[in-house]
Design a protein around this motif. Structure first.
Motif, PDB file in Angstrom:
ATOM      1  N   SER A  17      27.798 -96.138  16.174  1.00  0.00           N
ATOM      2  CA  SER A  17      26.922 -96.493  17.291  1.00  0.00           C
ATOM      3  C   SER A  17      25.813 -95.457  17.416  1.00  0.00           C
ATOM      4  O   SER A  17      25.956 -94.316  16.963  1.00  0.00           O
ATOM      5  N   ARG A  18      24.712 -95.873  18.010  1.00  0.00           N
ATOM      6  CA  ARG A  18      23.571 -94.974  18.178  1.00  0.00           C
ATOM      7  C   ARG A  18      23.943 -93.861  19.149  1.00  0.00           C
ATOM      8  O   ARG A  18      24.339 -94.131  20.277  1.00  0.00           O
ATOM      9  N   PRO A  19      23.863 -92.592  18.728  1.00  0.00           N
ATOM     10  CA  PRO A  19      24.207 -91.505  19.635  1.00  0.00           C
ATOM     11  C   PRO A  19      23.151 -91.330  20.726  1.00  0.00           C
ATOM     12  O   PRO A  19      21.959 -91.534  20.487  1.00  0.00           O
ATOM     13  N   ALA A  20      23.607 -90.972  21.917  1.00  0.00           N
ATOM     14  CA  ALA A  20      22.698 -90.713  23.037  1.00  0.00           C
ATOM     15  C   ALA A  20      22.030 -89.354  22.870  1.00  0.00           C
ATOM     16  O   ALA A  20      20.929 -89.136  23.376  1.00  0.00           O
ATOM     17  N   TYR A  21      22.689 -88.431  22.158  1.00  0.00           N
ATOM     18  CA  TYR A  21      22.182 -87.076  21.966  1.00  0.00           C
ATOM     19  C   TYR A  21      22.335 -86.630  20.517  1.00  0.00           C
ATOM     20  O   TYR A  21      23.309 -86.976  19.859  1.00  0.00           O
ATOM     21  N   MET A  22      21.361 -85.827  20.090  1.00  0.00           N
ATOM     22  CA  MET A  22      21.424 -85.135  18.797  1.00  0.00           C
ATOM     23  C   MET A  22      21.214 -83.649  19.084  1.00  0.00           C
ATOM     24  O   MET A  22      20.533 -83.285  20.046  1.00  0.00           O
ATOM     25  N   ALA A  23      21.787 -82.791  18.256  1.00  0.00           N
ATOM     26  CA  ALA A  23      21.663 -81.345  18.438  1.00  0.00           C
ATOM     27  C   ALA A  23      20.409 -80.829  17.742  1.00  0.00           C
ATOM     28  O   ALA A  23      20.030 -81.326  16.675  1.00  0.00           O
ATOM     29  N   HIS A  24      19.789 -79.852  18.371  1.00  0.00           N
ATOM     30  CA  HIS A  24      18.580 -79.239  17.829  1.00  0.00           C
ATOM     31  C   HIS A  24      18.673 -77.739  18.073  1.00  0.00           C
ATOM     32  O   HIS A  24      18.748 -77.301  19.222  1.00  0.00           O
ATOM     33  N   VAL A  26      17.314 -74.053  18.419  1.00  0.00           N
ATOM     34  CA  VAL A  26      16.055 -73.390  18.755  1.00  0.00           C
ATOM     35  C   VAL A  26      16.314 -71.898  18.912  1.00  0.00           C
ATOM     36  O   VAL A  26      17.431 -71.479  19.228  1.00  0.00           O
ATOM     37  N   SER A  27      15.273 -71.106  18.728  1.00  0.00           N
ATOM     38  CA  SER A  27      15.430 -69.656  18.813  1.00  0.00           C
ATOM     39  C   SER A  27      15.234 -69.117  20.223  1.00  0.00           C
ATOM     40  O   SER A  27      15.624 -67.990  20.513  1.00  0.00           O
ATOM     41  N   ASP A  28      14.639 -69.916  21.108  1.00  0.00           N
ATOM     42  CA  ASP A  28      14.368 -69.457  22.465  1.00  0.00           C
ATOM     43  C   ASP A  28      14.602 -70.594  23.459  1.00  0.00           C
ATOM     44  O   ASP A  28      14.669 -71.764  23.075  1.00  0.00           O
ATOM     45  N   HIS A  29      14.708 -70.242  24.735  1.00  0.00           N
ATOM     46  CA  HIS A  29      14.929 -71.235  25.785  1.00  0.00           C
ATOM     47  C   HIS A  29      13.800 -72.257  25.787  1.00  0.00           C
ATOM     48  O   HIS A  29      12.628 -71.884  25.762  1.00  0.00           O
ATOM     49  N   PRO A  30      14.127 -73.538  25.810  1.00  0.00           N
ATOM     50  CA  PRO A  30      13.089 -74.575  25.774  1.00  0.00           C
ATOM     51  C   PRO A  30      12.343 -74.673  27.108  1.00  0.00           C
ATOM     52  O   PRO A  30      12.905 -74.393  28.170  1.00  0.00           O
ATOM     53  N   ASP A  31      11.102 -75.095  27.036  1.00  0.00           N
ATOM     54  CA  ASP A  31      10.303 -75.375  28.224  1.00  0.00           C
ATOM     55  C   ASP A  31      10.769 -76.719  28.781  1.00  0.00           C
ATOM     56  O   ASP A  31      10.742 -77.719  28.059  1.00  0.00           O
ATOM     57  N   PRO A  32      11.213 -76.764  30.053  1.00  0.00           N
ATOM     58  CA  PRO A  32      11.715 -78.037  30.601  1.00  0.00           C
ATOM     59  C   PRO A  32      10.727 -79.191  30.475  1.00  0.00           C
ATOM     60  O   PRO A  32      11.137 -80.321  30.231  1.00  0.00           O
ATOM     61  N   GLY A  33       9.438 -78.923  30.587  1.00  0.00           N
ATOM     62  CA  GLY A  33       8.445 -79.979  30.469  1.00  0.00           C
ATOM     63  C   GLY A  33       8.342 -80.548  29.062  1.00  0.00           C
ATOM     64  O   GLY A  33       7.913 -81.675  28.874  1.00  0.00           O
ATOM     65  N   GLY A  34       8.757 -79.771  28.081  1.00  0.00           N
ATOM     66  CA  GLY A  34       8.682 -80.224  26.694  1.00  0.00           C
ATOM     67  C   GLY A  34       9.990 -80.735  26.129  1.00  0.00           C
ATOM     68  O   GLY A  34      10.068 -81.073  24.948  1.00  0.00           O
ATOM     69  N   MET A  35      11.020 -80.801  26.965  1.00  0.00           N
ATOM     70  CA  MET A  35      12.327 -81.253  26.484  1.00  0.00           C
ATOM     71  C   MET A  35      12.353 -82.771  26.360  1.00  0.00           C
ATOM     72  O   MET A  35      11.984 -83.489  27.278  1.00  0.00           O
ATOM     73  N   SER A  36      12.793 -83.241  25.219  1.00  0.00           N
ATOM     74  CA  SER A  36      12.882 -84.686  24.959  1.00  0.00           C
ATOM     75  C   SER A  36      14.230 -85.233  25.405  1.00  0.00           C
ATOM     76  O   SER A  36      15.247 -84.537  25.337  1.00  0.00           O
ATOM     77  N   ASP A  37      14.235 -86.488  25.833  1.00  0.00           N
ATOM     78  CA  ASP A  37      15.497 -87.176  26.103  1.00  0.00           C
ATOM     79  C   ASP A  37      16.267 -87.276  24.789  1.00  0.00           C
ATOM     80  O   ASP A  37      15.694 -87.431  23.717  1.00  0.00           O
ATOM     81  N   GLY A  38      17.563 -87.207  24.889  1.00  0.00           N
ATOM     82  CA  GLY A  38      18.390 -87.402  23.707  1.00  0.00           C
ATOM     83  C   GLY A  38      18.535 -86.186  22.815  1.00  0.00           C
ATOM     84  O   GLY A  38      19.105 -86.282  21.743  1.00  0.00           O
ATOM     85  N   GLN A  39      18.034 -85.039  23.254  1.00  0.00           N
ATOM     86  CA  GLN A  39      18.153 -83.811  22.474  1.00  0.00           C
ATOM     87  C   GLN A  39      18.974 -82.787  23.239  1.00  0.00           C
ATOM     88  O   GLN A  39      18.761 -82.589  24.434  1.00  0.00           O
ATOM     89  N   ILE A  40      19.904 -82.151  22.572  1.00  0.00           N
ATOM     90  CA  ILE A  40      20.590 -80.987  23.123  1.00  0.00           C
ATOM     91  C   ILE A  40      20.041 -79.794  22.365  1.00  0.00           C
ATOM     92  O   ILE A  40      20.154 -79.714  21.138  1.00  0.00           O
ATOM     93  N   TYR A  41      19.402 -78.908  23.102  1.00  0.00           N
ATOM     94  CA  TYR A  41      18.783 -77.718  22.523  1.00  0.00           C
ATOM     95  C   TYR A  41      19.797 -76.590  22.564  1.00  0.00           C
ATOM     96  O   TYR A  41      20.189 -76.147  23.639  1.00  0.00           O
ATOM     97  N   VAL A  42      20.224 -76.129  21.395  1.00  0.00           N
ATOM     98  CA  VAL A  42      21.168 -75.031  21.287  1.00  0.00           C
ATOM     99  C   VAL A  42      20.357 -73.778  20.975  1.00  0.00           C
ATOM    100  O   VAL A  42      19.704 -73.695  19.931  1.00  0.00           O
ATOM    101  N   VAL A  43      20.396 -72.815  21.903  1.00  0.00           N
ATOM    102  CA  VAL A  43      19.634 -71.573  21.748  1.00  0.00           C
ATOM    103  C   VAL A  43      20.499 -70.572  20.991  1.00  0.00           C
ATOM    104  O   VAL A  43      21.634 -70.297  21.388  1.00  0.00           O
ATOM    105  N   GLY A  44      19.950 -70.023  19.919  1.00  0.00           N
ATOM    106  CA  GLY A  44      20.661 -69.034  19.116  1.00  0.00           C
ATOM    107  C   GLY A  44      20.635 -69.432  17.656  1.00  0.00           C
ATOM    108  O   GLY A  44      19.612 -69.868  17.136  1.00  0.00           O
ATOM    109  N   SER A  45      21.782 -69.304  17.016  1.00  0.00           N
ATOM    110  CA  SER A  45      21.940 -69.712  15.626  1.00  0.00           C
ATOM    111  C   SER A  45      23.294 -70.399  15.518  1.00  0.00           C
ATOM    112  O   SER A  45      24.113 -70.312  16.424  1.00  0.00           O
ATOM    113  N   TRP A  46      23.536 -71.071  14.409  1.00  0.00           N
ATOM    114  CA  TRP A  46      24.818 -71.761  14.289  1.00  0.00           C
ATOM    115  C   TRP A  46      25.969 -70.764  14.237  1.00  0.00           C
ATOM    116  O   TRP A  46      27.084 -71.088  14.568  1.00  0.00           O
TER     117      TRP A  46
END
Length: 123
Positions: A17-24, A26-46
């Motif tokens: 099924s189509r996932p509601a969220y995908m992981a992304h 990022v190296s720094d905290h995302p700007d709330p205005g630039g956050m896309s629906d359906g994205q989970i922004y993981v700050v740091g490294s894997w």
């Protein structure tokens, strides 16, 4: 990029099924205005993740911020499968605003029965 393409192909073939969220990652905290629906922004490294940010599935205006740091309480874990679909553990409980209560498993939102209810009134 290849993970996203593989996921789209499997969705088109109706194998998943189509996932509601995908992981992304990022190296720094995302700007709330630039956050896309359906994205989970993981700050740091894997290898070491600090925070997870995403738009609440109940109210897209709410930004959910979860600590992933092992020395902090409360804390959550985000695991990502080979297609880039995130799983968050434990559940996410908004204590104000929408009062959403849900799990995210393989990118899919699984609602808890008490979602939308003020937890302070239930006590």
């Amino acid at each position: 990029m290849m993970r996203a393409l593989a996921c789209k192909i499997l969705v088109a073939l109706r194998l998943i099924s189509r996932p509601a969220y995908m992981a992304h990652l990022v190296s720094d905290h995302p700007d709330p205005g630039g956050m896309s629906d359906g994205q989970i922004y993981v700050v740091g490294s894997w290898g070491y993740s600090k925070w997870a940010y995403f738009r609440c599935p109940a109210d897209r205006e709410e930004i959910v911020q979860l600590s992933l740091m092992s020395e902090r309480r409360p804390r959550w874990t985000v695991t990502v499968d080979w297609l880039g679909r995130p799983t968050i553990h434990p559940s996410v409980r908004q204590l104000d605003g929408s009062y959403a209560h849900f799990w995210i498993r393989k990118g899919t939102v699984v609602w808890c029965g008490d979602s939308g209810r003020n937890p302070a009134r239930a006590a």
